[in-house]
Write a protein that holds these residues in place. Structure first.
Motif, PDB file in Angstrom:
ATOM      1  N   TRP A 271       0.819  -1.211   0.000  1.00 50.88           N
ATOM      2  CA  TRP A 271       0.000   0.000   0.000  1.00 50.88           C
ATOM      3  C   TRP A 271       0.856   1.265   0.000  1.00 50.88           C
ATOM      4  CZ3 TRP A 271      -4.541  -0.456  -1.759  1.00 50.88           C
ATOM      5  CH2 TRP A 271      -5.304  -1.591  -1.518  1.00 50.88           C
ATOM      6  N   THR A 272       2.022   1.213   0.638  1.00 51.99           N
ATOM      7  CA  THR A 272       2.901   2.382   0.638  1.00 51.99           C
ATOM      8  C   THR A 272       3.427   2.672  -0.758  1.00 51.99           C
ATOM      9  OG1 THR A 272       3.575   1.939   2.927  1.00 51.99           O
ATOM     10  CG2 THR A 272       4.986   3.382   1.621  1.00 51.99           C
ATOM     11  N   MET A 273       3.918   1.645  -1.442  1.00 54.77           N
ATOM     12  CA  MET A 273       4.457   1.841  -2.786  1.00 54.77           C
ATOM     13  C   MET A 273       3.354   2.173  -3.790  1.00 54.77           C
ATOM     14  SD  MET A 273       7.763   1.659  -2.729  1.00 54.77           S
ATOM     15  CE  MET A 273       7.501   2.665  -1.255  1.00 54.77           C
ATOM     16  N   SER A 274       2.187   1.580  -3.616  1.00 56.98           N
ATOM     17  CA  SER A 274       1.075   1.887  -4.514  1.00 56.98           C
ATOM     18  C   SER A 274       0.655   3.345  -4.369  1.00 56.98           C
ATOM     19  CB  SER A 274      -0.107   0.959  -4.219  1.00 56.98           C
ATOM     20  OG  SER A 274       0.233  -0.394  -4.451  1.00 56.98           O
ATOM     21  N   ALA A 275       0.548   3.803  -3.116  1.00 62.25           N
ATOM     22  CA  ALA A 275       0.176   5.205  -2.895  1.00 62.25           C
ATOM     23  C   ALA A 275       1.268   6.153  -3.373  1.00 62.25           C
ATOM     24  CB  ALA A 275      -0.109   5.435  -1.412  1.00 62.25           C
ATOM     25  N   TRP A 276       2.540   5.781  -3.145  1.00 63.13           N
ATOM     26  CA  TRP A 276       3.657   6.627  -3.562  1.00 63.13           C
ATOM     27  C   TRP A 276       3.657   6.868  -5.067  1.00 63.13           C
ATOM     28  CZ3 TRP A 276       7.747   4.540  -6.587  1.00 63.13           C
ATOM     29  CH2 TRP A 276       8.791   5.433  -6.833  1.00 63.13           C
TER      30      TRP A 276
END
Length: 281
Positions: free
Chosen positions: A234-239
């Motif tokens: 979720w962090t990389m997707s949001a980034w």
């Protein structure tokens, strides 16, 4: 009525599936995480259904300017799915999962060059991070960023070559921009162009700024927590998704400003011609 309900239910189901995707694909998911995921998925289902069941949009922009929102959802869905499959597999896995893992690793390594957003994401990790975690972060960042770049390329192609959003139907500015207040003051075209430029600039800078901010706030934010696969997904997707979404919004608002300006110019030209004809008569 039936079509609107069916469409709202389908969109809500897809949104709930997106939220639940990592928990469905990743192994060894705890019971507490599964319960939280189910709760968030139900909330996303309810909010999406209410938004699309309503005849007029309240939050979602460009609802009647397809495929703007479909393209954004597809980009996020593909990103989350790919990262879930890659992190659920290993480099020694066979079949499609193993192939995706190898492609993702190669992709992340290719985008990990000096001053690239992927390199900055890797550098924000603490020194005590393991090599396996750094590889996972590099792979996830590379996949997410590449999907966002492909999405932007497709959308720019739709705008410049396919005439979005006026190719198939008339575009209603006030319905497709429910959060934009035309009475707030100032010229509408000027405000749209200003907002477009702001969104594009922020969208370009965010992939570089976010890792720098996280690195600077490392005493408050612990990047090592990304060793949890769901947190990493979720962090990389949001980034990658949020900046791409902002750039798409900026391009779309700039396009709307162009359409309004063209319509004004046509109206002024027609009024001037009518005035000349009336004067000559």
């Amino acid at each position: 009525m039936f079509t609107r309900v069916t469409g709202a239910v389908l969109r809500a189901l897809l949104m709930a599936l997106l939220i639940a995707m990592p928990s469905l694909l990743l192994p060894n998911v705890s019971a507490d995480t599964s319960q939280i995921t189910v709760l968030v998925a139900l909330l996303a289902f309810l909010m999406t259904f209410i938004e699309y069941y309503s005849q007029y949009p309240s939050i979602i922009e460009f609802r009647y300017a397809s495929p703007f929102n479909r393209l954004r959802f597809l980009a996020l869905f593909v990103t989350v799915t790919l990262l879930s499959v890659i992190l659920a597999s290993t480099s020694a896995a066979s079949g499609m999962a193993g192939a995706l893992h190898q492609i993702g690793t190669a992709w992340g390594a290719a985008l990990d060059f000096p001053f690239s957003p992927v390199r900055l994401v890797v550098l924000m990790m603490p020194e005590q991070a393991s090599d396996a975690l750094l590889t996972s972060v590099r792979t996830s960042a590379g996949i997410s960023y590449m999907v966002s770049l492909v999405t932007l390329f497709i959308f720019v192609t739709m705008v410049r070559l396919m005439g979005w959003p006026t190719r198939n139907r008339a575009f209603n500015v006030w319905i497709n921009l429910p959060l934009f207040d035309p009475t707030a003051g100032g010229d509408v075209v000027h405000r749209l162009k200003r907002d477009a430029g702001l969104n594009i600039v922020l969208g370009i800078l965010l992939p570089f700024l976010i890792p720098a901010v996280v690195k600077a706030a490392s005493s408050f934010i612990d990047p090592i927590s990304m060793q949890n696969p769901q947190t990493l997904i979720w962090t990389m997707s949001a980034w990658a998704f949020l900046p791409a979404s902002m750039i798409m919004r900026g391009i779309a608002m700039g396009r709307i400003a162009e359409l309004i300006e063209e319509k004004r110019n046509r109206a002024y030209s027609e009024a001037e011609k009518n005035g000349l004809h009336a004067a000559s008569a």
